[in-house]
Write an enzyme that holds these catalytic residues in place. Structure first.
Site, PDB file in Angstrom:
ATOM      1  N   MET A  41       1.408  27.905 -66.138  1.00  0.00           N
ATOM      2  CA  MET A  41       1.530  27.238 -64.759  1.00  0.00           C
ATOM      3  C   MET A  41       2.771  27.520 -64.141  1.00  0.00           C
ATOM      4  O   MET A  41       3.636  27.657 -64.875  1.00  0.00           O
ATOM      5  CB  MET A  41       1.029  25.709 -64.828  1.00  0.00           C
ATOM      6  CG  MET A  41       2.398  24.730 -65.612  1.00  0.00           C
ATOM      7  SD  MET A  41       2.699  23.101 -64.709  1.00  0.00           S
ATOM      8  CE  MET A  41       0.919  22.469 -65.015  1.00  0.00           C
ATOM      9  N   ASP A  43       3.705  27.156 -59.367  1.00  0.00           N
ATOM     10  CA  ASP A  43       3.830  26.093 -58.409  1.00  0.00           C
ATOM     11  C   ASP A  43       2.784  25.182 -58.138  1.00  0.00           C
ATOM     12  O   ASP A  43       1.627  25.431 -58.154  1.00  0.00           O
ATOM     13  CB  ASP A  43       4.044  27.039 -56.973  1.00  0.00           C
ATOM     14  CG  ASP A  43       4.722  28.338 -57.139  1.00  0.00           C
ATOM     15  OD1 ASP A  43       5.710  28.111 -58.154  1.00  0.00           O
ATOM     16  OD2 ASP A  43       4.701  29.045 -56.308  1.00  0.00           O
ATOM     17  N   TRP A  67       2.779  34.807 -66.553  1.00  0.00           N
ATOM     18  CA  TRP A  67       2.509  34.940 -65.421  1.00  0.00           C
ATOM     19  C   TRP A  67       1.026  36.050 -65.412  1.00  0.00           C
ATOM     20  O   TRP A  67       1.512  36.873 -66.055  1.00  0.00           O
ATOM     21  CB  TRP A  67       3.454  35.165 -64.256  1.00  0.00           C
ATOM     22  CG  TRP A  67       3.102  35.236 -63.022  1.00  0.00           C
ATOM     23  CD1 TRP A  67       3.038  34.176 -62.128  1.00  0.00           C
ATOM     24  CD2 TRP A  67       2.599  36.280 -62.145  1.00  0.00           C
ATOM     25  NE1 TRP A  67       2.769  34.462 -60.829  1.00  0.00           N
ATOM     26  CE2 TRP A  67       2.243  36.065 -60.750  1.00  0.00           C
ATOM     27  CE3 TRP A  67       2.187  37.617 -62.508  1.00  0.00           C
ATOM     28  CZ2 TRP A  67       1.865  36.675 -59.881  1.00  0.00           C
ATOM     29  CZ3 TRP A  67       1.937  38.539 -61.576  1.00  0.00           C
ATOM     30  CH2 TRP A  67       1.638  38.040 -60.144  1.00  0.00           C
ATOM     31  N   SER A 103       0.094  30.588 -53.872  1.00  0.00           N
ATOM     32  CA  SER A 103       0.248  29.186 -53.352  1.00  0.00           C
ATOM     33  C   SER A 103      -0.119  29.007 -51.999  1.00  0.00           C
ATOM     34  O   SER A 103      -0.450  29.747 -51.158  1.00  0.00           O
ATOM     35  CB  SER A 103       1.813  29.065 -53.522  1.00  0.00           C
ATOM     36  OG  SER A 103       2.101  28.902 -55.001  1.00  0.00           O
TER      37      SER A 103
END
Length: 498
Positions: A41, A43, A67, A103
């Protein structure tokens, strides 16, 4: 991409979670913070109060603890302390978001939840990389359908001399019957900037202007902006990348900052009165806020940091990352105060309390220890020039909090935390510090410890420090040290919601 393939992308992610969650090692799992069920995980996204519940989405890669192509994970709560995991909300399944659903934010309109996010396209080669803004809509806040005419803001709606490869993280809000979105961007000379767009329906957007730019003085790229009002002022928060340290501020490779002033929405002129780092710990990034039914401005952030070691990945624990506790924001004399939301008090158990404890040299107190707890303390420094707390002490490990009265300096030192938390910094810094004045010769601390994290609220939240640490399970002692006489009132509560 066919409808079947799109459904498969979401279903594949949710099936993977369900079928592999038993492979997560729980050694460093926290008791009362938001974490991924499995995988990576970062943002916080889409933080919203919707139909009586708090919803939080976040950047998510379920398939490994590093990531990867970003999905949006989803959790919700009725009280900000007990969170329920829902199915993954969106996955990278369109040409415009083929490399990740980056995001974004959420807003309610006509009873529906709209999320606005960045579609990331990276087919290979920097010249081919693109970032565009997209909309997905939900009738129930759980199941989302991407808007058929995405992207709603394409790169042709960028101002000239802007690098089209860095255009991301829209934060959408409503003001005076109009919708706005602030979006992170990069100017041609490697300067971070925030762009403002407007809309009457969330689907058709108009470029308004640049509301703030670094002009070569304040980082190369500004990510994850948020804009809101507090106490009659406009507050812009954002996350500058690769900002050089300034005094005690911005010592992380990637930082967070807030700007206080007044924005003219007609001219896009932002009269900035103050700029300051938001949190002075090692692990705080990409904060996002909401306003709830009580009128509170609440913030949550990713409690990790890019370009550093992630022990839970290095040790093959199959997960990485956590969020900070939710914090209520107040603006007092242009200072952004952060206070843990009052709901957290409902987690308190088994209180241990001491009043007027005299501290000289080294002292420990029966019942004041542990790795999943909350502490409230007030220290009257009296004749003492230095006060220290050793948290999670044992096995040659300790996390040190120290206050130097002569320099009005509060220091957080994790050099002996338990694991190597270095990264790509040229010089490994194992401590951070911030200037804080005593109040009537007293230091007030509210500290939350949860297995691998320490969150410190100093003097009613005028400054905060949030950091991860990785002690052994047996390292749970707490000690207090002064150079001369000092007096302390302290309360400790055990916290465990899992």
């Amino acid at each position: 991409m066919s409808l079947m393939a799109k459904q498969n992308k979401l279903q594949q992610a949710n099936d993977y979670i369900k079928n592999n969650i038993n492979k997560v090692d729980n050694t460093y799992r926290q008791k009362y913070h938001i974490m991924p069920q499995i995988g990576w995980m970062n943002d916080p996204n889409g933080f919203i109060y919707y139909k009586g519940e708090y919803h939080l989405f976040y950047q998510y890669h379920p398939y490994s603890a590093v990531w990867g192509p970003m999905h949006w994970a989803h959790t919700k709560s009725s009280d900000l302390i007990n969170w329920s995991n829902l199915d993954v909300a969106i996955a990278p399944d369109e040409n415009y978001d083929m490399s990740g659903c980056f995001s974004g934010s959420a807003i309610e309109k006509d009873g529906k939840m709209y999320i606005m996010y960045t579609g990331h396209q990276d087919p290979g080669g920097f010249e081919n990389l693109r970032q565009v803004q997209c909309i997905a809509i939900s009738e129930d806040g759980v199941n989302f359908e991407k808007y058929k005419n995405n992207p709603v803001i394409d790169t042709n709606q960028l101002p000239s001399d802007t690098i089209i490869q860095d255009f991301r993280d829209p934060k959408v809000f409503e003001k005076n019957g109009k919708y706005y979105s602030v979006i992170g961007s990069r100017y041609k000379d490697d300067c971070g900037q925030i762009l403002l767009y407007s809309s009457s329906d969330l689907l058709n957007w108009k470029y308004e202007g640049v509301i703030a730019r670094s002009n070569g003085q304040f980082a190369k790229m500004w990510e994850c902006p948020d804009l809101f009002e507090l106490n009659g002022k406009d507050v812009l928060i954002m996350s500058p990348q690769f900002l050089e340290p300034r005094g005690n501020e911005y010592w992380n490779r990637h930082s967070t900052s807030y700007m206080v002033g007044k924005l003219n929405y007609e001219t896009c002129e932002f009269d900035i009165e103050k700029t300051c780092e938001i949190d002075y710990g090692f692990d705080f990034y990409a904060p996002q806020t909401l306003i709830d039914d009580k009128g509170r401005r609440i913030m949550i952030a990713w409690m990790q940091m890019w370009d550093r070691n992630f022990p839970t990945n290095d040790l093959n624990h199959n997960w990485a990352g956590c969020m900070t506790l939710p914090r209520e924001l107040k603006l007092i004399d242009n200072n952004l105060y952060q206070m843990p939301v009052k709901e957290l008090k409902n987690l308190r158990k088994d209180e241990v309390s001491y009043q007027n404890v005299n501290i000289k040299e080294t002292k420990s107190l029966e019942g004041i220890k542990g790795q999943n707890l909350e502490l409230e303390l007030e220290v009257d420094m009296k004749d003492s020039k230095e006060f220290k707390m050793l948290l999670m002490k044992g096995n040659n490990q300790e996390t040190v909090l120290k206050y130097n009265k002569d320099e009005s300096l509060f220091i957080f030192d994790r050099s002996k935390n338990g694991k190597d938390l270095g990264g790509k910094e040229e010089t490994l810094r194992t401590y951070r510090q911030v200037n804080v004045d005593l109040i009537d010769n007293k230091l007030k601390l509210n500290i939350f410890i949860d297995t691998i994290s320490v969150e410190i609220f100093i003097n009613d939240g005028i400054k905060t420090m949030s950091s991860t640490v990785y002690p052994d399970k047996e390292s749970d002692n707490i000690e207090f040290i002064t150079d001369k006489n000092a007096s302390m009132n302290i309360k400790k509560w055990t916290i465990n919601t899992k």
